[in-house]
Every structure is written in C-alpha cells, then in structure tokens.
Design a protein around this motif. Structure first.
Motif, short mmCIF file in Angstrom:
data_model
loop_
_atom_site.label_atom_id
_atom_site.label_comp_id
_atom_site.label_asym_id
_atom_site.label_seq_id
_atom_site.Cartn_x
_atom_site.Cartn_y
_atom_site.Cartn_z
N SER A 17 -49.07 12.87 28.21
CA SER A 17 -49.15 13.73 27.02
C SER A 17 -47.86 14.51 26.89
O SER A 17 -47.38 15.11 27.85
N ARG A 18 -47.32 14.51 25.69
CA ARG A 18 -46.09 15.24 25.39
C ARG A 18 -46.23 15.91 24.03
O ARG A 18 -46.88 15.38 23.13
N GLN A 19 -45.59 17.05 23.89
CA GLN A 19 -45.55 17.74 22.60
C GLN A 19 -44.63 16.96 21.66
O GLN A 19 -43.49 16.63 22.02
N VAL A 20 -45.13 16.65 20.47
CA VAL A 20 -44.36 15.93 19.45
C VAL A 20 -44.57 16.63 18.11
O VAL A 20 -45.66 16.56 17.54
N PRO A 21 -43.55 17.31 17.61
CA PRO A 21 -43.67 17.92 16.28
C PRO A 21 -43.50 16.87 15.18
O PRO A 21 -42.73 15.92 15.34
N LEU A 22 -44.23 17.05 14.10
CA LEU A 22 -44.14 16.16 12.94
C LEU A 22 -43.82 17.01 11.71
O LEU A 22 -44.49 18.01 11.45
N TRP A 23 -42.81 16.61 10.96
CA TRP A 23 -42.44 17.31 9.73
C TRP A 23 -43.26 16.72 8.60
O TRP A 23 -43.32 15.50 8.43
N LEU A 24 -43.93 17.58 7.85
CA LEU A 24 -44.88 17.16 6.83
C LEU A 24 -44.29 17.21 5.43
O LEU A 24 -43.52 18.11 5.10
N GLU A 25 -44.73 16.27 4.63
CA GLU A 25 -44.39 16.22 3.22
C GLU A 25 -45.69 16.03 2.44
O GLU A 25 -46.21 14.91 2.37
N PRO A 26 -46.26 17.11 1.89
CA PRO A 26 -47.50 16.96 1.13
C PRO A 26 -47.30 16.03 -0.06
O PRO A 26 -46.30 16.12 -0.78
N ALA A 29 -50.83 23.34 16.36
CA ALA A 29 -50.45 24.42 15.44
C ALA A 29 -49.83 23.81 14.19
O ALA A 29 -49.31 22.69 14.22
N LEU A 30 -49.88 24.56 13.12
CA LEU A 30 -49.21 24.19 11.88
C LEU A 30 -48.40 25.41 11.48
O LEU A 30 -48.93 26.53 11.47
N ARG A 31 -47.12 25.19 11.18
CA ARG A 31 -46.25 26.32 10.85
C ARG A 31 -45.32 25.96 9.70
O ARG A 31 -45.07 24.78 9.43
N GLY A 62 -40.29 23.33 4.90
CA GLY A 62 -41.67 23.05 4.55
C GLY A 62 -42.61 23.33 5.70
O GLY A 62 -42.63 24.43 6.24
N TYR A 63 -43.36 22.32 6.11
CA TYR A 63 -44.37 22.48 7.16
C TYR A 63 -44.07 21.59 8.35
O TYR A 63 -43.64 20.45 8.19
N VAL A 64 -44.36 22.11 9.54
CA VAL A 64 -44.23 21.34 10.78
C VAL A 64 -45.58 21.39 11.48
O VAL A 64 -46.16 22.46 11.68
N LEU A 65 -46.08 20.20 11.85
CA LEU A 65 -47.31 20.09 12.61
C LEU A 65 -46.92 19.90 14.07
O LEU A 65 -46.29 18.91 14.43
N ASP A 66 -47.26 20.88 14.90
CA ASP A 66 -47.04 20.75 16.33
C ASP A 66 -48.27 20.09 16.91
O ASP A 66 -49.39 20.39 16.51
N GLY A 67 -48.05 19.18 17.86
CA GLY A 67 -49.19 18.50 18.44
C GLY A 67 -48.84 17.75 19.69
O GLY A 67 -47.67 17.65 20.08
N PRO A 70 -54.00 27.34 5.03
CA PRO A 70 -53.49 26.03 5.44
C PRO A 70 -52.90 26.00 6.84
O PRO A 70 -52.97 24.98 7.52
N LEU A 71 -52.34 27.11 7.31
CA LEU A 71 -51.72 27.15 8.62
C LEU A 71 -52.74 27.09 9.76
O LEU A 71 -52.36 26.94 10.93
N GLU A 72 -54.03 27.14 9.45
CA GLU A 72 -55.09 27.00 10.45
C GLU A 72 -55.69 25.59 10.43
O GLU A 72 -56.66 25.31 11.14
N SER A 73 -55.11 24.69 9.65
CA SER A 73 -55.60 23.32 9.54
C SER A 73 -55.31 22.52 10.80
O SER A 73 -54.41 22.87 11.57
N THR A 74 -56.08 21.44 11.02
CA THR A 74 -55.93 20.62 12.22
C THR A 74 -55.94 19.14 11.88
O THR A 74 -56.45 18.74 10.82
#
Length: 187
Positions: free
Chosen positions: A118-127, A98-100, A105-110, A53-57
């Motif tokens: 363009s700016r880096q914005v992390p998103l906190w995920l809730e499956p 990246a996904l970490r 839980g999980y944070v999607l970096d993007g 899952p950490l290789e997901s995009t």
C-alpha cells in the motif's frame, strides 16, 4: 466561494461506478521511443459525495487479471508472479483518505494497494459534470482523475523491464494513470 459553487449540479449521495461508461487506463514509455497504452477492463467502486464536497470518499477495486495492453503475450507476462502476480493478488484497490482543494482544483489523496503493498497516491480531479435526469431517468456524474506511480514502489521490477538503454530504461519506472468515471446516483 464554496466548493459546491464550483461544481455545477453538485448532488450529495452514494454513486455506483458504471464500468460500461468508465475507463481505468495507464501509459508507460517503452524503449524511449513510444508511449505504450494499457487498461484494466474489470473494476467496480463507489463515490460518496457529502454536503461538503471535501468530505467525499471513493473506494474502488480492480481485477488485476483484466489487464489489457493490446498484446496477449505481454498481458500474460504481466500477470505472472514477477509482475502483477494475479493468482496471489487478484485485486488492486484504491481507498481515498482525503479530498482537498489546491491551486488547480481538487486533489484526492488515497491509498493504492497493489501486490499486497500500500502506498499513498494522490489523484488530480477534473469534474465532468452532473446530468439529472439522463434520458432513462437516472442522475449521472462524470469525473476524471490523473496521477502516477513508480512501478518499483509496488515490486513491478525485473532485469528485463529495468534493462538500461542510453538515456533511460526499457520500460519507464513512471506509470501515468488516467481514470475516467461515470457514476449513477444510487436510489
């Protein structure tokens, strides 16, 4: 414990975001007395889940002209060149880098691109889970993502928005983001 063990029904594959059952929303503080809610109504994208899952995009595009703050006059104002500049920048996009895992839980970096910046914005995920099959035979996945941006980082500032009030600004610089995605597994 492996990452797949923490996501019931996890399935690797390419998923198409279902805009009819998804939402891209935001909130800002308005005049220090209320929270204003808005959304973008037209968007598309895909999620690619991998065996690890950490290789997901994730990749998504949002039509800036589809902004909807429940006030037609305000929306037209936000579409203007000094804000979203929809004629020059009809799309904003998000592309994961990246996904970490973190303690919660999980944070999607993007990278969010808005108004050509363009700016880096992390998103906190809730499956939300995976349903296979749904009543019409499709495999569906749900996930929520939250994060925030400083609107000034994307050139979304003006004398009006940044008018000082005692204790803050007319419109807060911090924009809270919530994305609720339902996606279907592509066959």
């Amino acid at each position: 414990m492996s990452a797949t063990a923490t996501i019931p029904g996890y399935t690797a594959g390419r998923w198409d975001i279902d805009p009819a059952n998804s939402a891209v929303t935001f909130t800002v503080r308005h005049m220090l007395v209320n929270t204003m809610h808005g959304r973008f109504n037209v968007f598309a994208g895909e999620v690619v889940t991998r065996e690890n899952p950490l290789e997901s995009t994730v990749a998504a595009a949002i039509e800036t002209s589809s902004i909807d703050s429940n006030d037609r006059e305000r929306d037209e104002h936000l579409r203007a060149p000094e804000y979203l500049d929809v004629s020059a920048h009809p799309l904003m996009s998000y592309r994961s880098t990246a996904l970490r895992e973190d303690a919660d839980g999980y944070v999607l970096d993007g990278e969010l691109t808005l108004k050509g910046m363009s700016r880096q914005v992390p998103l906190w995920l809730e499956p939300g889970g995976i349903l296979a099959p749904d009543p019409i035979g499709k495999t569906r996945m749900g996930i929520a993502a939250t994060g925030s941006i400083d609107r000034a980082d994307f050139g979304l500032s003006s004398e009006l928005l940044d008018m000082p009030l005692i204790g803050g600004l007319l419109v807060s610089r911090r924009v809270e983001i919530r994305i609720d995605i339902e996606a279907t597994l592509a066959r």
